[in-house]
Motif scaffolding. Structure first.
Motif, short mmCIF file in Angstrom:
data_model
loop_
_atom_site.label_atom_id
_atom_site.label_comp_id
_atom_site.label_asym_id
_atom_site.label_seq_id
_atom_site.Cartn_x
_atom_site.Cartn_y
_atom_site.Cartn_z
N MET A 1 0.83 -1.18 0.00
CA MET A 1 0.00 0.00 0.00
C MET A 1 0.88 1.25 0.00
O MET A 1 0.60 2.19 -0.72
N GLU A 2 1.92 1.20 0.81
CA GLU A 2 2.80 2.37 0.93
C GLU A 2 3.43 2.74 -0.42
O GLU A 2 3.47 3.91 -0.78
N LYS A 3 3.89 1.74 -1.14
CA LYS A 3 4.49 2.00 -2.45
C LYS A 3 3.49 2.63 -3.41
O LYS A 3 3.82 3.53 -4.16
N GLU A 4 2.26 2.13 -3.38
CA GLU A 4 1.23 2.65 -4.28
C GLU A 4 0.83 4.09 -3.92
O GLU A 4 0.52 4.89 -4.79
N ILE A 5 0.83 4.40 -2.63
CA ILE A 5 0.55 5.78 -2.22
C ILE A 5 1.65 6.69 -2.74
O ILE A 5 1.39 7.76 -3.29
N GLU A 6 2.90 6.25 -2.57
CA GLU A 6 4.03 7.07 -3.02
C GLU A 6 4.07 7.21 -4.53
O GLU A 6 4.51 8.23 -5.04
N ARG A 7 3.62 6.20 -5.25
CA ARG A 7 3.58 6.28 -6.72
C ARG A 7 2.41 7.12 -7.22
O ARG A 7 2.37 7.50 -8.38
N GLY A 8 1.43 7.35 -6.36
CA GLY A 8 0.28 8.15 -6.76
C GLY A 8 -0.90 7.34 -7.26
O GLY A 8 -1.90 7.90 -7.69
N ARG A 9 -0.80 6.03 -7.21
CA ARG A 9 -1.90 5.18 -7.69
C ARG A 9 -3.02 5.08 -6.67
O ARG A 9 -4.15 4.78 -7.01
N VAL A 10 -2.67 5.27 -5.38
CA VAL A 10 -3.65 5.28 -4.30
C VAL A 10 -3.57 6.65 -3.67
O VAL A 10 -2.49 7.17 -3.42
N LYS A 11 -4.74 7.23 -3.42
CA LYS A 11 -4.80 8.58 -2.86
C LYS A 11 -4.19 8.61 -1.46
O LYS A 11 -4.48 7.75 -0.63
N ALA A 12 -3.33 9.59 -1.22
CA ALA A 12 -2.72 9.75 0.11
C ALA A 12 -3.72 10.46 1.01
O ALA A 12 -4.00 11.65 0.84
N ALA A 27 2.69 -6.83 11.12
CA ALA A 27 3.88 -7.55 10.68
C ALA A 27 5.06 -7.36 11.64
O ALA A 27 6.15 -7.86 11.38
N LYS A 28 4.82 -6.61 12.70
CA LYS A 28 5.83 -6.29 13.72
C LYS A 28 7.02 -5.52 13.14
O LYS A 28 8.15 -5.66 13.57
N GLU A 29 6.72 -4.72 12.14
CA GLU A 29 7.70 -3.80 11.56
C GLU A 29 7.44 -2.44 12.20
O GLU A 29 6.78 -1.56 11.63
N TRP A 30 7.92 -2.29 13.45
CA TRP A 30 7.55 -1.15 14.27
C TRP A 30 7.97 0.18 13.67
O TRP A 30 7.21 1.15 13.69
N ASN A 31 9.19 0.28 13.14
CA ASN A 31 9.67 1.55 12.59
C ASN A 31 8.85 1.99 11.38
O ASN A 31 8.57 3.17 11.20
N LYS A 32 8.47 1.04 10.55
CA LYS A 32 7.65 1.37 9.38
C LYS A 32 6.25 1.77 9.80
O LYS A 32 5.64 2.66 9.20
N ALA A 33 5.71 1.12 10.84
CA ALA A 33 4.40 1.49 11.36
C ALA A 33 4.43 2.90 11.92
O ALA A 33 3.51 3.70 11.69
N ILE A 34 5.48 3.23 12.65
CA ILE A 34 5.62 4.56 13.24
C ILE A 34 5.66 5.62 12.15
O ILE A 34 5.01 6.66 12.25
N ALA A 35 6.39 5.36 11.08
CA ALA A 35 6.48 6.31 9.96
C ALA A 35 5.12 6.48 9.28
O ALA A 35 4.73 7.60 8.92
N ALA A 36 4.38 5.39 9.11
CA ALA A 36 3.07 5.47 8.46
C ALA A 36 2.08 6.25 9.33
O ALA A 36 1.30 7.06 8.82
N TYR A 37 2.12 6.05 10.64
CA TYR A 37 1.24 6.81 11.53
C TYR A 37 1.61 8.29 11.55
O TYR A 37 0.73 9.14 11.69
N ALA A 38 2.88 8.60 11.38
CA ALA A 38 3.29 10.01 11.30
C ALA A 38 2.68 10.67 10.07
O ALA A 38 2.22 11.82 10.14
N LYS A 39 2.63 9.93 8.97
CA LYS A 39 2.03 10.49 7.75
C LYS A 39 0.52 10.59 7.90
O LYS A 39 -0.10 11.53 7.40
#
Length: 88
Positions: A1-12, A27-39
């Motif tokens: 999902m993140e890649k598609e948002i960054e590419r513009g295919r999914v609305k941010a 997925a227990k990828e805590w740093n990536k989750a933290i970054a997504a919640y910041a956005k």
């Protein structure tokens, strides 16, 4: 999902970033989750997402501490019990 948002295919927007954060957290990828919640916080209720970020930071630090510590060896006085309180 993140890649598609960054590419513009999914609305941010808030919902998509929140979904991305949930997926990374599951997925227990805590740093990536933290970054997504910041956005997500940029688009919506900042307090809600900052609280989630804080929770994930806490969990990631707690788990990082567990991984770095060696397992404690039982001493001679340690009594191991089985479920039901039976001594092994």
């Amino acid at each position: 999902m993140e890649k598609e948002i960054e590419r513009g295919r999914v609305k941010a927007n808030e919902d998509h970033w929140e979904l991305t954060g949930h997926a990374w957290a599951r997925a227990k990828e805590w740093n990536k989750a933290i970054a997504a919640y910041a956005k997500a916080a940029e688009y919506g209720d900042a307090g809600k997402y900052h609280m989630r970020r804080a929770q994930h930071v806490h969990v990631s630090k707690r788990l990082a501490g567990r991984r770095s510590r060696p397992r404690a060896k039982p001493s001679r006085t340690t009594i191991w019990t089985r479920p039901g309180g039976r001594i092994s």
